[in-house]
Each structure stands twice: as structure tokens, then as C-alpha cells.
Design an enzyme around this catalytic site. Structure first.
Site, PDB file in Angstrom:
ATOM      1  N   SER A   1       0.847  -1.186   0.000  1.00 29.51           N
ATOM      2  CA  SER A   1       0.000   0.000   0.000  1.00 29.51           C
ATOM      3  C   SER A   1       0.883   1.237   0.000  1.00 29.51           C
ATOM      4  O   SER A   1       2.100   1.148   0.054  1.00 29.51           O
ATOM      5  CB  SER A   1      -0.901   0.021   1.230  1.00 29.51           C
ATOM      6  OG  SER A   1      -0.113  -0.040   2.406  1.00 29.51           O
TER       7      SER A   1
ATOM      8  N   THR B   1      -0.702   0.843  -6.768  1.00 29.02           N
ATOM      9  CA  THR B   1      -0.980   0.300  -5.442  1.00 29.02           C
ATOM     10  C   THR B   1      -2.282   0.930  -4.955  1.00 29.02           C
ATOM     11  O   THR B   1      -3.085   1.377  -5.769  1.00 29.02           O
ATOM     12  CB  THR B   1       0.216   0.520  -4.476  1.00 29.02           C
ATOM     13  OG1 THR B   1      -0.018  -0.186  -3.258  1.00 29.02           O
ATOM     14  CG2 THR B   1       0.483   1.981  -4.204  1.00 29.02           C
ATOM     15  N   TYR B   2      -2.494   0.956  -3.651  1.00 31.01           N
ATOM     16  CA  TYR B   2      -3.719   1.551  -3.116  1.00 31.01           C
ATOM     17  C   TYR B   2      -3.394   2.378  -1.884  1.00 31.01           C
ATOM     18  O   TYR B   2      -2.328   2.251  -1.290  1.00 31.01           O
ATOM     19  CB  TYR B   2      -4.766   0.473  -2.806  1.00 31.01           C
ATOM     20  CG  TYR B   2      -4.325  -0.524  -1.767  1.00 31.01           C
ATOM     21  CD1 TYR B   2      -4.625  -0.335  -0.418  1.00 31.01           C
ATOM     22  CD2 TYR B   2      -3.598  -1.652  -2.127  1.00 31.01           C
ATOM     23  CE1 TYR B   2      -4.208  -1.241   0.540  1.00 31.01           C
ATOM     24  CE2 TYR B   2      -3.184  -2.566  -1.178  1.00 31.01           C
ATOM     25  CZ  TYR B   2      -3.494  -2.359   0.155  1.00 31.01           C
ATOM     26  OH  TYR B   2      -3.073  -3.260   1.103  1.00 31.01           O
TER      27      TYR B   2
ATOM     28  N   GLY C   1       5.218  -2.906   1.496  1.00 33.03           N
ATOM     29  CA  GLY C   1       5.208  -4.159   0.753  1.00 33.03           C
ATOM     30  C   GLY C   1       6.155  -4.070  -0.428  1.00 33.03           C
ATOM     31  O   GLY C   1       7.206  -3.426  -0.361  1.00 33.03           O
ATOM     32  N   SER C   2       5.778  -4.703  -1.534  1.00 29.47           N
ATOM     33  CA  SER C   2       6.672  -4.728  -2.695  1.00 29.47           C
ATOM     34  C   SER C   2       6.948  -3.332  -3.248  1.00 29.47           C
ATOM     35  O   SER C   2       7.993  -3.105  -3.859  1.00 29.47           O
ATOM     36  CB  SER C   2       6.096  -5.629  -3.786  1.00 29.47           C
ATOM     37  OG  SER C   2       4.847  -5.135  -4.221  1.00 29.47           O
ATOM     38  N   ALA C   3       6.041  -2.383  -3.026  1.00 29.41           N
ATOM     39  CA  ALA C   3       6.272  -1.005  -3.484  1.00 29.41           C
ATOM     40  C   ALA C   3       7.500  -0.394  -2.820  1.00 29.41           C
ATOM     41  O   ALA C   3       8.121   0.519  -3.373  1.00 29.41           O
ATOM     42  CB  ALA C   3       5.041  -0.143  -3.209  1.00 29.41           C
TER      43      ALA C   3
END
Length: 131
Positions: free
Chosen positions: A25, A57-58, A73-75
Site C-alpha cells: 500500500s 498500489t492503493y 510491501g513490494s512497493a
């Protein structure tokens, strides 16, 4: 017919931190969410000015007034603390509403405070600064 148009943009925000081991996120200061007309769980595009990375993403809310822009996360692999990013969201706008549609544009300073609010982009320069 519907067209996909820019709805919201937070321009030149500074990434405050990255949390790799967190659900994916982007945490955004709630004041900035209000100014840009973004809501929690809304899909956003993040464009990293420093390295050219672009990803989707969000939104999750970060504390109001904190100036937080966190990538999780992956971001978190796509940016580093201190990087400048553009955060954008798009909306489906009915053809008849296109002429009057105005996105929310939020321009940031170096401390992630709102420097300027606009509802329409400025005209691009007519000449290249490289000439």
C-alpha cells in the site's frame, strides 16, 4: 461513452519511509488525501521522479498532519526515503462531463506540506529548456 481522466494528483511528494514487510500500500497523510480527493483503498499510480519507476498500489491513511508518504510491501522496493514521487488517480468520466471535469492537483513543498492547490494544469512551456 466514458473516458478515463486524471482525477487527483499529489505532485512532488517526498517519500518519508518504506516498509518492505508490510501489506502492500501507500500511506498518505490524511490532510493530503482530503486535498486531493482520495480515499482509503483507492487505486493509485505512483511515479518515482528519481528513478523512473511507475507502479500501481492503493491508499491507506497516515495520521493527519504527519506529512507521511510511505511505500509498503513490494512497493518499498521501488523507492527510497527521500525520493520525489507523483501520486495520481483516475476516474471514468461520462463523455458529456469531460469539458467541465477538473482534477484536484496538489503541489507539495520539501516537507510534504501543501504549497499550492489547482484544479487545472498550467500550459506547458512553449520552448524546451534544453535549446
Amino acid at each position: 461513452m466514458f473516458r478515463t481522466l486524471l482525477k487527483s494528483k499529489i505532485h512532488r511528494a517526498v517519500v518519508t519511509h518504506c516498509e518492505l514487510h508490510y501489506e502492500g500500500s501507500c500511506g498518505i497523510d490524511e490532510d493530503l488525501l482530503d486535498a486531493a480527493n482520495l480515499c482509503e483503498n483507492e487505486q493509485i499510480h505512483v511515479w518515482n521522479i528519481n528513478n523512473g519507476e511507475r507502479f500501481v498500489t492503493y491508499v491507506i491513511k497516515a495520521p493527519r498532519g504527519s506529512g507521511i508518504i510511505s511505500l509498503n510491501g513490494s512497493a518499498a522496493r521501488r523507492a527510497s526515503a527521500g525520493d520525489l514521487v507523483i501520486i495520481a488517480a483516475f476516474a471514468q468520466v461520462h463523455e458529456e462531463q469531460v469539458p467541465t471535469h477538473q482534477p484536484k492537483l496538489v503541489f507539495m513543498d520539501e516537507a510534504n506540506r501543501i504549497k499550492e492547490l489547482r484544479s487545472e494544469p498550467q500550459n506547458p512551456p512553449q520552448t524546451s529548456p534544453l535549446r
